[in-house]
Design a protein around this motif. Structure first.
Motif, PDB file in Angstrom:
ATOM      1  N   GLU A 144       0.862  -1.144  -0.009  1.00  0.00           N
ATOM      2  CA  GLU A 144      -0.119   0.116   0.103  1.00  0.00           C
ATOM      3  C   GLU A 144       0.776   1.364  -0.051  1.00  0.00           C
ATOM      4  O   GLU A 144       0.517   2.269  -0.760  1.00  0.00           O
ATOM      5  CB  GLU A 144      -1.071   0.041   1.173  1.00  0.00           C
ATOM      6  N   ARG A 148       0.615   4.156  -2.912  1.00  0.00           N
ATOM      7  CA  ARG A 148       0.444   5.618  -2.607  1.00  0.00           C
ATOM      8  C   ARG A 148       1.892   6.478  -3.188  1.00  0.00           C
ATOM      9  O   ARG A 148       1.611   7.428  -3.776  1.00  0.00           O
ATOM     10  CB  ARG A 148       0.399   5.905  -0.910  1.00  0.00           C
ATOM     11  N   TRP A 151       1.489   6.875  -6.773  1.00  0.00           N
ATOM     12  CA  TRP A 151       0.563   7.852  -7.152  1.00  0.00           C
ATOM     13  C   TRP A 151       0.818   9.286  -7.010  1.00  0.00           C
ATOM     14  O   TRP A 151       0.816  10.078  -7.641  1.00  0.00           O
ATOM     15  CB  TRP A 151      -0.822   7.980  -6.303  1.00  0.00           C
ATOM     16  N   ALA A 200       2.415  11.388  -0.818  1.00  0.00           N
ATOM     17  CA  ALA A 200       2.355  10.059  -0.493  1.00  0.00           C
ATOM     18  C   ALA A 200       1.558   9.501   0.550  1.00  0.00           C
ATOM     19  O   ALA A 200       1.044   8.651   0.785  1.00  0.00           O
ATOM     20  CB  ALA A 200       3.677   9.244  -0.489  1.00  0.00           C
ATOM     21  N   ASP A 201       1.739  10.547   1.558  1.00  0.00           N
ATOM     22  CA  ASP A 201       1.161  10.384   2.927  1.00  0.00           C
ATOM     23  C   ASP A 201      -0.376  11.046   3.149  1.00  0.00           C
ATOM     24  O   ASP A 201      -0.903  10.930   4.087  1.00  0.00           O
ATOM     25  CB  ASP A 201       1.746  10.924   3.960  1.00  0.00           C
ATOM     26  N   ALA A 205      -4.178  10.163  -1.509  1.00  0.00           N
ATOM     27  CA  ALA A 205      -3.308   9.340  -2.152  1.00  0.00           C
ATOM     28  C   ALA A 205      -4.113   7.895  -1.752  1.00  0.00           C
ATOM     29  O   ALA A 205      -4.304   6.914  -2.430  1.00  0.00           O
ATOM     30  CB  ALA A 205      -2.106   9.147  -1.653  1.00  0.00           C
ATOM     31  N   SER A 206      -4.600   8.016  -0.168  1.00  0.00           N
ATOM     32  CA  SER A 206      -5.034   6.704   0.302  1.00  0.00           C
ATOM     33  C   SER A 206      -6.432   6.563  -0.178  1.00  0.00           C
ATOM     34  O   SER A 206      -7.006   5.247  -0.887  1.00  0.00           O
ATOM     35  CB  SER A 206      -5.592   6.744   1.804  1.00  0.00           C
ATOM     36  N   VAL A 209      -5.822   4.930  -3.979  1.00  0.00           N
ATOM     37  CA  VAL A 209      -5.453   3.746  -3.947  1.00  0.00           C
ATOM     38  C   VAL A 209      -6.664   2.765  -3.506  1.00  0.00           C
ATOM     39  O   VAL A 209      -6.886   1.798  -4.125  1.00  0.00           O
ATOM     40  CB  VAL A 209      -4.555   3.460  -3.053  1.00  0.00           C
TER      41      VAL A 209
END
Length: 277
Positions: A144, A148, A151, A200-201, A205-206, A209
Motif C-alpha cells: 500500500e 501511494r 500515485w 504519498a502520505d 493518495a489513500s 488507491v
C-alpha cells in the motif's frame, strides 16, 4: 501456464463493509457479476497446477478468443481521462488495457519488464492502445505504501518512471520502506521530493488507491497481475502473443463498429449512389 500471484483479501482496516459489498454488483450491473465470476475462474486457472492434456485449450487461448469472453460493462471501466497521471496513450485510443497490479508482485514485474514495453512500442506509440494502471496492493503495508508513492510520483508526471524503477530487476527484494520509496522517486526524476513525501502520505493518495483496489475486487480479480482489454478479462503474466491477439481482436472490433456507424462497408455512401446513376 500463465503466471500470476493470488490476491490476499483486504486487511481488516481496508475491508469493505457489508453494505459496500452488497452495493458493488448494483454499481457494476448484473453482466459484470458474470464477468467477475469468469475473471475469478481465470485467475484460479492461472495459478492452478497444469493438469491439461495435450491439445487442450490453455487459459491464454480462451481469453484471447476473438469471439467470446468480452463484457461491454467491463469495458466501461476505462476512464479515458486525458488528465489521468497513471495512464499512457491517447484517451480516444480504440483499445484500452486496464492493469490491476502490485509493486511487490514478481509476476507484475515480469510483465512490466518483458511484455509491457513491447506493447507500448507496437500499439501505444501508433495510437491503437491506451494503458490505464490500477493500484491493487495485496501484500500488506509495504504494498500500500508503494501504491501511494506511485500515485504521488504521478502528481509530478513521473508515474511511469517510478513504475520502471520499482519493477527493475531486483528492486522488490530491497523492500518499499519510506527511505527506499524516496530513493525510487529520486531515480524516477521526481523534482520535489518534499512534496512527493507529503503527497504519498495524504488522504488523497489513500483514497485513490482504495478506489482502484475496490474496483479490482469488485470485478472479481483474485490475482496479480489481472487485466481488462476492452472488457476482456486476462489473468497472469501471459505470453506476448496473448496480449497481441486480444489487442488486435479489440482493435478490429472497434474498427468494424466505427465503420458501421459511418456507413462504410454497407453498400451505402456516395460511391454506391454514383453506381446507381
Amino acid at each position: 501456464m500463465p503466471e500470476s500471484t493470488p490476491a490476499r483479501k483486504p486487511s481488516p482496516a481496508r475491508k469493505p463493509t457489508p453494505g459496500n459489498k452488497n452495493r458493488k454488483p448494483l454499481i457494476y450491473g448484473a453482466g459484470v457479476v458474470l464477468a467477475a465470476a469468469l475473471l475469478g475462474f481465470v485467475s484460479y486457472r492461472a495459478t492452478a497446477p497444469d493438469h491439461s492434456s495435450p491439445g487442450s485449450s490453455s487459459v491464454a487461448d480462451i481469453t484471447a478468443d476473438p469471439d467470446t469472453g468480452v463484457y461491454p460493462k467491463l469495458a466501461k471501466l476505462a476512464r479515458r481521462d486525458a488528465a489521468d497521471k497513471l495512464a499512457q496513450g491517447r484517451a480516444d485510443a480504440p483499445v484500452v488495457l486496464i492493469e490491476y497490479a502490485d509493486f511487490k508482485c514478481g509476476y507484475c514485474g515480469k510483465f512490466a519488464r518483458d511484455t509491457e514495453p513491447a506493447l507500448v512500442k507496437k500499439y501505444v506509440d501508433n495510437g491503437t492502445l491506451r494503458i490505464e494502471w490500477r493500484n491493487f496492493p495485496i501484500f500488506g503495508a509495504e504494498s500500500e505504501a508503494a501504491a501511494r508513492a506511485a500515485w504521488a510520483a504521478g502528481q509530478q508526471d513521473r508515474f511511469w518512471q517510478f513504475h520502471a524503477a520499482a519493477y527493475a530487476e531486483g528492486a522488490k527484494e530491497k523492500g518499499f520502506g519510506k527511505d527506499r520509496l524516496k530513493e525510487l522517486a529520486r531515480q524516477a526524476g521526481v523534482a520535489d521530493l518534499a512534496r512527493f513525501a507529503r503527497d504519498a502520505d495524504s488522504p488523497a493518495a489513500s483514497a485513490a488507491v482504495s478506489e482502484d483496489q475496490e474496483q479490482g475486487y469488485g470485478i472479481g480479480a483474485t490475482s496479480t497481475p489481472s487485466f481488462l482489454i476492452n472488457g476482456r478479462p486476462i489473468a497472469g503474466a501471459q505470453p506476448m502473443e496473448t496480449f497481441t491477439s486480444a489487442v488486435e481482436a479489440a482493435a478490429e472490433k472497434a474498427r468494424a463498429t466505427e465503420d458501421a456507424k459511418s456507413g462504410k462497408g454497407t453498400g451505402g455512401g456516395k460511391g454506391a449512389e454514383d453506381g446507381e446513376k
